[in-house]
Enzyme design. Structure first.
Site, PDB file in Angstrom:
ATOM      1  N   CYS A   1       0.847  -1.210   0.000  1.00  0.00           N
ATOM      2  CA  CYS A   1       0.000   0.000   0.000  1.00  0.00           C
ATOM      3  C   CYS A   1       0.877   1.252   0.000  1.00  0.00           C
ATOM      4  O   CYS A   1       1.727   1.419   0.869  1.00  0.00           O
ATOM      5  CB  CYS A   1      -0.901   0.007   1.234  1.00  0.00           C
ATOM      6  SG  CYS A   1      -1.683   1.602   1.527  1.00  0.00           S
TER       7      CYS A   1
ATOM      8  N   CYS B   1       0.472   3.355   3.399  1.00  0.00           N
ATOM      9  CA  CYS B   1       0.831   2.855   4.727  1.00  0.00           C
ATOM     10  C   CYS B   1       2.110   3.532   5.230  1.00  0.00           C
ATOM     11  O   CYS B   1       2.973   3.951   4.450  1.00  0.00           O
ATOM     12  CB  CYS B   1       1.007   1.332   4.699  1.00  0.00           C
ATOM     13  SG  CYS B   1      -0.543   0.434   5.007  1.00  0.00           S
TER      14      CYS B   1
ATOM     15  N   GLN C   1      -8.926  13.708   0.485  1.00  0.00           N
ATOM     16  CA  GLN C   1      -8.138  14.606  -0.335  1.00  0.00           C
ATOM     17  C   GLN C   1      -8.520  16.057  -0.039  1.00  0.00           C
ATOM     18  O   GLN C   1      -9.583  16.337   0.498  1.00  0.00           O
ATOM     19  CB  GLN C   1      -8.371  14.336  -1.824  1.00  0.00           C
ATOM     20  CG  GLN C   1      -7.972  12.936  -2.275  1.00  0.00           C
ATOM     21  CD  GLN C   1      -7.949  12.809  -3.794  1.00  0.00           C
ATOM     22  OE1 GLN C   1      -7.329  13.624  -4.489  1.00  0.00           O
ATOM     23  NE2 GLN C   1      -8.615  11.801  -4.315  1.00  0.00           N
TER      24      GLN C   1
ATOM     25  N   SER D   1      -9.083   4.393  -5.354  1.00  0.00           N
ATOM     26  CA  SER D   1      -8.183   3.375  -5.877  1.00  0.00           C
ATOM     27  C   SER D   1      -7.364   2.700  -4.784  1.00  0.00           C
ATOM     28  O   SER D   1      -6.595   1.799  -5.049  1.00  0.00           O
ATOM     29  CB  SER D   1      -7.278   3.980  -6.944  1.00  0.00           C
ATOM     30  OG  SER D   1      -6.690   5.172  -6.477  1.00  0.00           O
TER      31      SER D   1
ATOM     32  N   HIS E   1      -4.266   0.411   8.171  1.00  0.00           N
ATOM     33  CA  HIS E   1      -4.775   0.136   6.824  1.00  0.00           C
ATOM     34  C   HIS E   1      -6.177  -0.467   6.839  1.00  0.00           C
ATOM     35  O   HIS E   1      -6.934  -0.322   5.877  1.00  0.00           O
ATOM     36  CB  HIS E   1      -3.793  -0.834   6.131  1.00  0.00           C
ATOM     37  CG  HIS E   1      -4.112  -1.111   4.698  1.00  0.00           C
ATOM     38  ND1 HIS E   1      -3.793  -0.240   3.674  1.00  0.00           N
ATOM     39  CD2 HIS E   1      -4.725  -2.168   4.101  1.00  0.00           C
ATOM     40  CE1 HIS E   1      -4.187  -0.747   2.510  1.00  0.00           C
ATOM     41  NE2 HIS E   1      -4.763  -1.913   2.736  1.00  0.00           N
TER      42      HIS E   1
ATOM     43  N   HIS F   1      -6.855   2.153   1.863  1.00  0.00           N
ATOM     44  CA  HIS F   1      -6.295   2.783   3.063  1.00  0.00           C
ATOM     45  C   HIS F   1      -7.131   4.026   3.390  1.00  0.00           C
ATOM     46  O   HIS F   1      -7.410   4.833   2.500  1.00  0.00           O
ATOM     47  CB  HIS F   1      -4.832   3.180   2.813  1.00  0.00           C
ATOM     48  CG  HIS F   1      -4.109   3.533   4.076  1.00  0.00           C
ATOM     49  ND1 HIS F   1      -3.160   2.720   4.643  1.00  0.00           N
ATOM     50  CD2 HIS F   1      -4.242   4.595   4.917  1.00  0.00           C
ATOM     51  CE1 HIS F   1      -2.725   3.278   5.762  1.00  0.00           C
ATOM     52  NE2 HIS F   1      -3.365   4.414   5.950  1.00  0.00           N
TER      53      HIS F   1
HETATM   54  O1  LIG Z   1      -7.510  11.219  -7.045  1.00  0.00           O
HETATM   55  P1  LIG Z   1      -7.932   9.781  -7.188  1.00  0.00           P
HETATM   56  O2  LIG Z   1      -8.377   9.168  -5.883  1.00  0.00           O
HETATM   57  O3  LIG Z   1      -6.924   8.943  -7.906  1.00  0.00           O
HETATM   58  O4  LIG Z   1      -9.197   9.836  -8.172  1.00  0.00           O
HETATM   59  C1  LIG Z   1     -10.544   9.868  -7.774  1.00  0.00           C
HETATM   60  O5  LIG Z   1     -10.909  11.132  -7.234  1.00  0.00           O
HETATM   61  C2  LIG Z   1     -10.801  12.254  -8.109  1.00  0.00           C
HETATM   62  C3  LIG Z   1     -11.349  13.480  -7.401  1.00  0.00           C
HETATM   63  O6  LIG Z   1     -12.706  13.322  -7.029  1.00  0.00           O
HETATM   64  C4  LIG Z   1     -11.536  12.008  -9.437  1.00  0.00           C
HETATM   65  O7  LIG Z   1     -11.215  13.036 -10.338  1.00  0.00           O
HETATM   66  C5  LIG Z   1     -11.158  10.667 -10.059  1.00  0.00           C
HETATM   67  O8  LIG Z   1     -11.965  10.422 -11.192  1.00  0.00           O
HETATM   68  C6  LIG Z   1     -11.345   9.557  -9.027  1.00  0.00           C
HETATM   69  O9  LIG Z   1     -10.981   8.307  -9.566  1.00  0.00           O
END
Ligand SMILES: O=P(O)(O)O[C@H]1O[C@H](CO)[C@@H](O)[C@H](O)[C@H]1O
Ligand SMILES: O=P(O)(O)O[C@H]1O[C@H](CO)[C@@H](O)[C@H](O)[C@H]1O
Lengths: 339, 339
Positions: free
Chosen positions: B51, B54, B168, B161, B113, B164
């Site tokens: 990961c 992690c 953002q 994706s 995790h 964990h």
């Molecule tokens: O930034 P990540 O987790 O790779 O990506 C994810 O969040 C983003 C922000 O909402 C999006 O634009 C992506 O389509 C989504 O897969």
């Protein structure tokens, strides 16, 4: 070509709805470790006895489909909008609601269970166009209906629960949000310029050629400058027409050819039956002067990198604004090269 | 309770963005034969050597995570927005674009995790709240940044994706669409009424109780009257606060408790680690007088009927307006009963 648009993060303005899309060209390079969609490349039979849309079969509510030969339209058995539902209004402080009436229909594009629009002959797609025209006109004449939304959800990933080739028509009393936005943007422009916003935009695109995918005598297929979905496209009539009702004799075939061309190219792109939601935005049927309207058909496909990796419109997109990685210009070239 | 709202199709008005949602209560009865989502009930290890989030592991770009003990924040390796990208503007007829600068960060909620926010202790969620505050304040002080969007995509179905526990933060120069709409709606109301739009709405909900899920001394968790997603919820501070920066001593724990309560209830609803995108909408960091802002956190979960059947926002929703089947009042009761 403006190379800044290919290299640096920027926002592009959608003139039709008056909102922005964030473009991050450099981000197309990030690796993908997330969810993959299932791809079904199973060849379907031309007739499926368990399909509730196949010719002659019985639907969930007990009704029997006729033995139809080309296009078949019926009222949705689980309609989101109904004509006989009660009229009411809620105006209780900051809680505001109002009843909405409407008619929802399902339109089977072909009796052949195995086909999608991409597999059909142009002359058979033209029969679908005729049915759309008939429905738009007839529903539009109903005093209850002021807007007719024609659309298709194709593919399981787009919430389509039956692979039989079909679309839907939801018609209703008021203008839905997206239509209302386009109505206002087009009206403002028309009042100021006495010409069609989308028509003027299309002419600019025809000069630049960067985002054009295909054209014939009646229609242009392009990726709009402000496209949100990676391979989003738009079919625009070359002359100023308010709705599909305005299509002249040759136009219906030329429009069918445009639909055929883009759906076939889509299928080639990732070598799969390409999922999308498509829809036609056109003049309301509210009896008003809708000269500012220039009808168009859009395709919103979710796939981004392959048949299994889609673009997720999630966190930032839901709370901030739509965001795309690959630019409209690169996507247009990729599709154009397949035609 | 207004029974019309439970029986007939109607539109509800979202006072925060000025748009409508279509509600079709009777449609919840239709059978579902479409795509089902995969559910992973695999128990994850507390540490996964592969990961990239992690503690102590190496990321794709070669950087090594510190041996962090609670919350860890770093700049996104594949940032959609960058500080050093070129400034430019395109104003070419109907093609309009402008560069956008920003800073994107990733925030790991815990070194463990195996955990999600729903599994974490309230005091550990409070540490996440402290980190959100710090980032909002620090990013906001940057002259380049006028808005800070905190969000989380949870679950593979929400484009996450990596399982964990992480969220953002995308911060940028201009206000994204959704924030711009809320800014305008709140400002208009504040100018007219000299009080907070969301605060006044919340007080109305506290009286009615129909859509309230939980409350403590500082916060209310409710399903907004105009909710789009089947089990969408909102956490609102009881006092008028512009941003999470205004949280007083006890507030941070009370807010963490609200987050803990709703995420735990979500997990119980369909007996699965409940996917969602969540986000905090709050005052821009543009140095202006943002008294009209009342910050709040929203959860947009996709599931509709079970751990595997989600609500698809597709054709009609993309071309018309958002549409929901189950009403906000029924959804609120379902979640409230789990607390
Ligand atoms: O930034 P990540 O987790 O790779 O990506 C994810 O969040 C983003 C922000 O909402 C999006 O634009 C992506 O389509 C989504 O897969
Ligand atoms: O009517 P269907 O095909 O059962 O349902 C599909 O299309 C509808 C209209 O876009 C959506 O509301 C549903 O979420 C989707 O699953």
């Amino acid at each position: 070509m403006n190379t800044d648009l290919q290299d640096y993060s920027h926002k592009r303005f959608n003139i039709l709805i008056g909102e922005w899309v964030l473009v991050s060209p450099h981000r197309a390079k990030r690796p993908w470790q997330g969810q993959k969609e299932a791809v079904s490349n199973i060849v379907r039979p031309t007739y499926d006895p368990s399909c509730y849309l196949c010719s002659g079969n019985t639907r969930i509510n007990g009704e029997k489909n006729p033995k139809y030969a080309d296009v078949f339209v019926f009222t949705n058995d689980f309609a989101a909008l109904q004509t006989d539902s009660k009229s009411f209004k809620v105006e209780d402080g900051l809680l505001m609601a109002q009843s909405e009436q409407g008619i929802c229909k399902v339109i089977c594009f072909s009796p052949d269970h195995s086909k999608s629009l991409a597999d059909m002959e142009t002359k058979d797609i033209e029969k679908v166009v005729f049915a759309w025209q008939k429905e738009y006109n007839e529903l539009g004449e109903n005093a209850l209906i002021n807007y007719v939304q024609i659309f298709e959800n194709k593919g399981a990933v787009m919430g389509c629960s039956n692979p039989h080739p079909h679309g839907q028509i939801w018609s209703q009393s008021t203008l839905p949000n997206e239509v209302d936005k386009k109505n206002q943007q087009q009206l403002t422009y028309y009042n100021q310029n006495k010409s069609s916003l989308l028509g003027d935009y299309m002419n600019q695109e025809l000069e630049k050629k960067e985002r054009i995918i295909f054209e014939n005598a009646g229609f242009v297929v392009l990726i709009p400058f402000w496209a949100v979905w990676p391979f989003e496209t738009m079919i625009i009539p070359k002359t100023h027409q308010q709705s599909i009702s305005d299509l002249k004799a040759d136009d219906t075939f030329l429009f069918a050819e445009a639909v055929s061309t883009i759906t076939k190219a889509y299928d080639k792109l990732f070598n799969t039956s390409f999922p999308y939601s498509s829809g036609i935005h056109q003049a309301p049927t509210n009896g008003k002067d809708n000269n500012h309207w220039h009808w168009h058909m859009s395709f919103y496909p979710p796939l981004l990198r392959s048949a299994t990796v889609k673009k997720f419109m999630v966190g930032y997109e839901m709370f901030g604004s739509p965001q795309r990685d690959i630019t409209a210009e690169i996507a247009a070239k990729m599709i154009r090269d397949l035609i």
